[in-house]
Write a protein that holds these residues in place. Sequence first.
Motif, PDB file in Angstrom:
ATOM      1  N   TYR A   6       0.819  -1.384   0.025  1.00 58.30           N
ATOM      2  CA  TYR A   6       0.098  -0.149   0.199  1.00 58.30           C
ATOM      3  C   TYR A   6       0.734   1.218  -0.179  1.00 58.30           C
ATOM      4  O   TYR A   6       1.898   1.228   0.778  1.00 58.30           O
ATOM      5  CB  TYR A   6      -1.068   0.146   1.157  1.00 58.30           C
ATOM      6  CG  TYR A   6      -1.844  -0.975   0.936  1.00 58.30           C
ATOM      7  CD1 TYR A   6      -3.060  -0.752   0.438  1.00 58.30           C
ATOM      8  CD2 TYR A   6      -1.705  -2.288   1.851  1.00 58.30           C
ATOM      9  CE1 TYR A   6      -3.959  -1.984   0.254  1.00 58.30           C
ATOM     10  CE2 TYR A   6      -2.951  -3.402   1.871  1.00 58.30           C
ATOM     11  CZ  TYR A   6      -3.836  -3.191   1.108  1.00 58.30           C
ATOM     12  OH  TYR A   6      -4.784  -4.029   1.112  1.00 58.30           O
ATOM     13  N   ILE A   7       0.363   2.196  -0.844  1.00 59.47           N
ATOM     14  CA  ILE A   7       1.237   3.454  -0.828  1.00 59.47           C
ATOM     15  C   ILE A   7       0.206   4.586  -0.725  1.00 59.47           C
ATOM     16  O   ILE A   7      -0.925   4.630  -1.248  1.00 59.47           O
ATOM     17  CB  ILE A   7       1.894   3.529  -1.943  1.00 59.47           C
ATOM     18  CG1 ILE A   7       2.946   4.832  -2.129  1.00 59.47           C
ATOM     19  CG2 ILE A   7       1.353   3.506  -3.406  1.00 59.47           C
ATOM     20  CD1 ILE A   7       4.018   4.916  -3.257  1.00 59.47           C
ATOM     21  N   THR A   8       0.374   5.613  -0.117  1.00 65.77           N
ATOM     22  CA  THR A   8      -0.650   6.554   0.198  1.00 65.77           C
ATOM     23  C   THR A   8      -0.290   7.630  -1.120  1.00 65.77           C
ATOM     24  O   THR A   8       0.690   7.771  -1.884  1.00 65.77           O
ATOM     25  CB  THR A   8      -0.191   7.467   1.373  1.00 65.77           C
ATOM     26  OG1 THR A   8       1.004   8.076   1.274  1.00 65.77           O
ATOM     27  CG2 THR A   8      -0.293   6.697   2.674  1.00 65.77           C
ATOM     28  N   PHE A   9      -1.310   8.432  -1.248  1.00 67.23           N
ATOM     29  CA  PHE A   9      -1.514   9.488  -2.408  1.00 67.23           C
ATOM     30  C   PHE A   9      -0.417  10.628  -2.516  1.00 67.23           C
ATOM     31  O   PHE A   9       0.329  10.672  -3.064  1.00 67.23           O
ATOM     32  CB  PHE A   9      -2.959   9.829  -2.581  1.00 67.23           C
ATOM     33  CG  PHE A   9      -3.036  10.805  -3.842  1.00 67.23           C
ATOM     34  CD1 PHE A   9      -3.161  10.400  -5.096  1.00 67.23           C
ATOM     35  CD2 PHE A   9      -2.891  12.238  -3.432  1.00 67.23           C
ATOM     36  CE1 PHE A   9      -3.284  11.085  -5.922  1.00 67.23           C
ATOM     37  CE2 PHE A   9      -3.140  12.971  -4.690  1.00 67.23           C
ATOM     38  CZ  PHE A   9      -3.544  12.611  -5.942  1.00 67.23           C
ATOM     39  N   ARG A  10      -0.133  10.555  -1.065  1.00 68.01           N
ATOM     40  CA  ARG A  10       1.076  11.757  -0.836  1.00 68.01           C
ATOM     41  C   ARG A  10       2.344  11.222  -1.318  1.00 68.01           C
ATOM     42  O   ARG A  10       3.206  11.934  -1.946  1.00 68.01           O
ATOM     43  CB  ARG A  10       0.936  12.255   0.667  1.00 68.01           C
ATOM     44  CG  ARG A  10       1.815  13.487   0.860  1.00 68.01           C
ATOM     45  CD  ARG A  10       1.732  13.983   2.274  1.00 68.01           C
ATOM     46  NE  ARG A  10       0.519  14.495   2.275  1.00 68.01           N
ATOM     47  CZ  ARG A  10       0.040  15.419   2.971  1.00 68.01           C
ATOM     48  NH1 ARG A  10       0.764  16.033   4.009  1.00 68.01           N
ATOM     49  NH2 ARG A  10      -1.277  15.992   3.122  1.00 68.01           N
ATOM     50  N   ASN A  11       2.530  10.074  -0.961  1.00 68.76           N
ATOM     51  CA  ASN A  11       3.887   9.373  -1.326  1.00 68.76           C
ATOM     52  C   ASN A  11       3.911   9.109  -2.838  1.00 68.76           C
ATOM     53  O   ASN A  11       4.875   9.203  -3.319  1.00 68.76           O
ATOM     54  CB  ASN A  11       3.916   8.108  -0.318  1.00 68.76           C
ATOM     55  CG  ASN A  11       4.410   8.367   0.996  1.00 68.76           C
ATOM     56  OD1 ASN A  11       4.744   9.372   1.339  1.00 68.76           O
ATOM     57  ND2 ASN A  11       4.272   7.308   1.830  1.00 68.76           N
TER      58      ASN A  11
END
Length: 99
Positions: A6-11
Amino acid sequence: MRKTHYITFRNFLHKPSSKPSTKPRPFNAYSFVPFSPLAMFDPTILTIGGIVLGIAIIERILERWGVIDLVDQFARVMRFILPVTFYSALIYFFATFMF
């Protein structure tokens, strides 16, 4: 079984790209060949023209020497050869000339 990462939108937005985006440098390429009169100096055309010009000069010299019989023979042959040579060179020129 693969594990989901999982990766956040900000990252995702601030992640540095793995490939550097290098743009190729623009360069200008010019070709003046189709518009240059020097393009008509084709060795084949010049050779054919030189041969025809040489035969015409030989015919004039023979006429000055008074060998009219030989000049008449040249004239009969050239009456056929000159148009064939001209049209052949013209077709060759347009077949090999870049437009």
